[in-house]
Write an enzyme that holds these catalytic residues in place. Structure first.
Site, mmCIF file in Angstrom:
data_model
loop_
_atom_site.group_PDB
_atom_site.id
_atom_site.type_symbol
_atom_site.label_atom_id
_atom_site.label_comp_id
_atom_site.label_asym_id
_atom_site.label_seq_id
_atom_site.Cartn_x
_atom_site.Cartn_y
_atom_site.Cartn_z
ATOM 1 N N ARG A 152 0.815 -1.232 0.000
ATOM 2 C CA ARG A 152 0.000 0.000 0.000
ATOM 3 C C ARG A 152 0.838 1.267 0.000
ATOM 4 N NH1 ARG A 152 -2.742 -3.416 3.339
ATOM 5 N NH2 ARG A 152 -4.520 -4.345 2.284
ATOM 6 N N LYS A 201 3.960 11.499 -11.355
ATOM 7 C CA LYS A 201 3.125 10.650 -12.219
ATOM 8 C C LYS A 201 3.883 9.346 -12.439
ATOM 9 C CE LYS A 201 0.408 13.732 -15.131
ATOM 10 N NZ LYS A 201 0.149 14.126 -16.528
ATOM 11 N N GLU A 229 11.830 18.209 -24.496
ATOM 12 C CA GLU A 229 11.059 18.560 -23.288
ATOM 13 C C GLU A 229 11.620 19.837 -22.644
ATOM 14 O OE1 GLU A 229 8.345 16.883 -22.617
ATOM 15 O OE2 GLU A 229 8.609 14.873 -23.445
ATOM 16 N N LYS A 278 8.777 22.961 -13.774
ATOM 17 C CA LYS A 278 7.857 21.846 -13.534
ATOM 18 C C LYS A 278 7.448 21.813 -12.062
ATOM 19 C CE LYS A 278 6.469 17.224 -14.379
ATOM 20 N NZ LYS A 278 6.600 15.989 -15.124
ATOM 21 N N GLU A 331 -3.313 17.644 -11.988
ATOM 22 C CA GLU A 331 -3.657 18.040 -13.357
ATOM 23 C C GLU A 331 -5.143 18.332 -13.525
ATOM 24 O OE1 GLU A 331 -1.384 16.063 -16.493
ATOM 25 O OE2 GLU A 331 -3.057 16.404 -17.868
ATOM 26 N N ARG A 348 -1.441 22.131 -14.990
ATOM 27 C CA ARG A 348 -0.455 21.081 -15.277
ATOM 28 C C ARG A 348 -0.621 20.527 -16.693
ATOM 29 N NH1 ARG A 348 1.803 16.169 -11.352
ATOM 30 N NH2 ARG A 348 3.228 15.356 -12.913
ATOM 31 N N ASN A 357 1.565 19.205 -21.382
ATOM 32 C CA ASN A 357 1.295 18.295 -22.495
ATOM 33 C C ASN A 357 1.411 18.987 -23.845
ATOM 34 O OD1 ASN A 357 0.724 16.064 -20.825
ATOM 35 N ND2 ASN A 357 -1.319 16.870 -20.432
ATOM 36 N N HIS A 417 1.893 17.043 -27.011
ATOM 37 C CA HIS A 417 1.737 15.614 -26.719
ATOM 38 C C HIS A 417 0.532 14.974 -27.402
ATOM 39 C CE1 HIS A 417 4.925 16.423 -23.940
ATOM 40 N NE2 HIS A 417 4.955 15.185 -23.513
ATOM 41 N N HIS A 463 1.710 11.885 -29.303
ATOM 42 C CA HIS A 463 1.274 10.514 -28.998
ATOM 43 C C HIS A 463 0.666 9.854 -30.229
ATOM 44 C CE1 HIS A 463 0.986 11.335 -24.389
ATOM 45 N NE2 HIS A 463 2.194 10.992 -24.771
ATOM 46 N N HIS A 474 9.807 9.034 -28.252
ATOM 47 C CA HIS A 474 8.832 9.932 -27.621
ATOM 48 C C HIS A 474 9.167 11.429 -27.802
ATOM 49 C CE1 HIS A 474 5.925 11.344 -24.657
ATOM 50 N NE2 HIS A 474 6.903 11.975 -24.035
HETATM 51 N N1 LIG Z 1 6.046 10.221 -15.369
HETATM 52 C C1 LIG Z 1 6.062 11.249 -16.181
HETATM 53 O O1 LIG Z 1 5.678 12.365 -15.817
HETATM 54 C C2 LIG Z 1 6.611 11.059 -17.566
HETATM 55 C C3 LIG Z 1 6.880 12.182 -18.360
HETATM 56 C C4 LIG Z 1 7.435 11.978 -19.618
HETATM 57 C C5 LIG Z 1 7.720 10.699 -20.062
HETATM 58 N N2 LIG Z 1 7.447 9.632 -19.250
HETATM 59 C C6 LIG Z 1 7.755 8.262 -19.681
HETATM 60 O O2 LIG Z 1 9.177 8.148 -19.792
HETATM 61 C C7 LIG Z 1 9.470 7.087 -20.685
HETATM 62 C C8 LIG Z 1 10.607 7.483 -21.593
HETATM 63 O O3 LIG Z 1 11.726 7.768 -20.812
HETATM 64 P P1 LIG Z 1 13.192 7.867 -21.440
HETATM 65 O O4 LIG Z 1 13.132 8.656 -22.678
HETATM 66 O O5 LIG Z 1 14.078 8.272 -20.341
HETATM 67 O O6 LIG Z 1 13.437 6.372 -21.940
HETATM 68 P P2 LIG Z 1 14.165 5.097 -21.302
HETATM 69 O O7 LIG Z 1 13.986 5.030 -19.852
HETATM 70 O O8 LIG Z 1 13.701 3.928 -22.111
HETATM 71 O O9 LIG Z 1 15.699 5.362 -21.633
HETATM 72 C C9 LIG Z 1 16.116 5.452 -22.974
HETATM 73 C C10 LIG Z 1 17.312 4.530 -23.254
HETATM 74 O O10 LIG Z 1 18.492 5.096 -22.727
HETATM 75 C C11 LIG Z 1 19.167 4.153 -21.899
HETATM 76 N N3 LIG Z 1 19.838 4.953 -20.880
HETATM 77 C C12 LIG Z 1 19.276 5.589 -19.837
HETATM 78 N N4 LIG Z 1 20.185 6.349 -19.207
HETATM 79 C C13 LIG Z 1 21.357 6.171 -19.843
HETATM 80 C C14 LIG Z 1 22.666 6.717 -19.674
HETATM 81 N N5 LIG Z 1 22.922 7.632 -18.746
HETATM 82 N N6 LIG Z 1 23.636 6.295 -20.513
HETATM 83 C C15 LIG Z 1 23.373 5.398 -21.508
HETATM 84 N N7 LIG Z 1 22.146 4.884 -21.737
HETATM 85 C C16 LIG Z 1 21.153 5.267 -20.909
HETATM 86 C C17 LIG Z 1 18.087 3.235 -21.406
HETATM 87 O O11 LIG Z 1 18.602 1.986 -21.041
HETATM 88 C C18 LIG Z 1 17.184 3.146 -22.643
HETATM 89 O O12 LIG Z 1 17.705 2.216 -23.540
HETATM 90 C C19 LIG Z 1 8.195 6.755 -21.432
HETATM 91 O O13 LIG Z 1 7.707 5.527 -20.960
HETATM 92 C C20 LIG Z 1 7.248 7.886 -21.035
HETATM 93 O O14 LIG Z 1 5.909 7.467 -20.990
HETATM 94 C C21 LIG Z 1 6.899 9.801 -18.023
#
Ligand SMILES: NC(=O)c1ccc[n+]([C@@H]2O[C@H](COP(=O)([O-])OP(=O)(O)OC[C@H]3O[C@@H](n4cnc5c(N)ncnc54)[C@H](O)[C@@H]3O)[C@@H](O)[C@H]2O)c1
Length: 369
Positions: free
Chosen positions: A126, A148, A190, A232, A242, A246, A250, A253, A257, A271
């Site tokens: 929990r 999030k 971003e 942020k 949101e 907030r 987006n 987005h 998306h 992304h």
């Molecule tokens: N929670 C939120 O508010 C929020 C906001 C935006 C995006 N997201 C989510 O984030 C995700 C995308 O995140 P991302 O772009 O970080 O992708 P990711 O976590 O898949 O990382 C991208 C790639 O880089 C590699 N990597 C990470 N750090 C590294 C480093 N320092 N050196 C070498 N390689 C490295 C990872 O292994 C992966 O292969 C999506 O699932 C998206 O939905 C969430």
């Protein structure tokens, strides 16, 4: 050189540390947090195998030196881990480690690891506490801040999730040096978003310094990350769930998306690239509706190009997704209220707003250009 930003959420307030070389100091920061929380037992560190190969040993050493019983859980890289199967595997590993109800879980990785770990921590027993050590630019400026968390469902991305704020975020910009260039650029989309949505002065600063930051200038990158986190944090503090402002985060987005969905969430478009093209489309739609001066859209797109980001649907390799298909994807997006598409549009650089009043014909026209 480092910066500290506080996310002002009263009893759930937390700090974001931004600086170069912070991974080495993270043991000290996290041991202080664990002691203030009265946390007990093992401290699981969740990461993916790419990040584990490069940065895990340094973090474990720092945590152990600070007296924490740190143990690693290594997940497969990529969206595949942000799934029910990934959640089952991670929760099982956390339970096998006999994580205490008052324990602390650490996420070391990009948005995938942060979202999955935050969600798993939020539902485990929990709710147990977690901290974020984001290792991608996207995670440092966006996903690690704001609470999030989610996994994906067969029906779409991020549909199973909850708000669960971290207790601490440590953004070490030196970790970005090992990030593949394409991922760095995707995260930069971003960063640009913050300038576009609410701070024209920051956008101007990025025009002068963004390319330098991307090329490895550390003070410039620290400023870019810290300013993004500050923006942020302020928005999240005013609208955690949101219900209003907030949603501005987006920007780009809804289009982004749809583009990701139409290109199969794969290598054709990551992304941040979808967000970059999506923001360009949001500016163009705003101009078409007479809401935004054409020069602002041109200036915005010029900066995306200067940074090396895609800015038009034509920049996506392979067959071009059609307007009809993209609109169908948008209608399935979760940002649909009462059957109407929600768009974030702009009155100009730094002046985004939410609207539910956009004629679909104008959207189609922008998508067909
Ligand atoms: N929670 C939120 O508010 C929020 C906001 C935006 C995006 N997201 C989510 O984030 C995700 C995308 O995140 P991302 O772009 O970080 O992708 P990711 O976590 O898949 O990382 C991208 C790639 O880089 C590699 N990597 C990470 N750090 C590294 C480093 N320092 N050196 C070498 N390689 C490295 C990872 O292994 C992966 O292969 C999506 O699932 C998206 O939905 C969430």
């Amino acid at each position: 050189m480092s910066d500290k930003i506080t996310v002002g959420l009263d009893e759930r307030a937390y700090d974001i540390h931004v600086g170069s070389g912070l991974l080495r100091r993270s043991g000290e920061l996290l041991a202080t947090l664990a002691s203030n929380m009265g946390a007990k037992g093992v401290v699981p560190v969740v990461t993916d195998s790419h990040v584990a190969d490069i940065h895990l040993a340094a973090l474990l050493a720092s945590l152990r030196q600070a007296g924490l019983d740190a143990r690693a859980i290594v997940m497969p890289p990529g969206e595949v881990s942000k799934s029910f199967a990934g959640l089952e595997r991670l929760s099982g590993a956390l339970l096998d480690m006999e994580i205490d109800r008052k324990g602390l879980v650490i996420a070391l990785g990009g948005g995938v690891i942060g979202d999955l770990t935050g969600f798993a921590a939020g539902v485990l027993k929990r709710g147990v506490a977690f901290a974020q050590i984001p290792t991608t630019l996207l995670a440092q400026v966006d996903s690690s801040v704001g609470g999030k968390t989610a996994i994906n469902a067969a029906q779409g991305k991020n549909l199973i999730g909850l708000f669960h704020q971290p207790r601490l975020v440590i953004a070490d910009t030196a970790l970005l040096k090992t990030l593949p260039k394409r991922e760095l650029l995707a995260g930069y989309a971003e960063v640009v978003k913050y300038g576009a949505l609410g701070d024209a002065t920051f956008f101007e600063w990025l025009e002068a310094n963004g390319v330098k930051a991307l090329a490895g200038d550390e003070p410039a990158m620290i400023k870019a990350v810290a300013h993004s986190c500050q923006m942020k944090a302020a928005i999240v503090a005013r609208d955690e769930r949101e219900t209003g402002e907030r949603a501005l985060l987006n920007l780009g987005h809804t289009f982004g998306h749809a583009l990701e969905a139409a290109t199969g969430y794969g290598d054709r478009l990551v992304h941040g690239e979808g967000v970059a093209i999506g923001m360009a489309l949001a500016f163009q739609l705003s101009v078409r509706l007479g809401l935004c001066p054409g020069q602002d859209a041109e200036r915005f797109i010029r900066h995306l190009k200067a940074a090396g980001l895609p800015s038009s649907i034509a920049d996506i390799p392979g067959p071009r997704p059609g307007a009809g298909e993209l609109i169908r994807h948008m209608a399935h997006d979760k940002k649909v209220t009462d059957g109407k598409l929600t768009f974030i549009l702009v009155h100009g650089l730094g002046r985004a707003f939410v609207t539910r009043d956009v004629p679909l014909d104008a959207v189609k026209e922008v998508l067909a250009v």
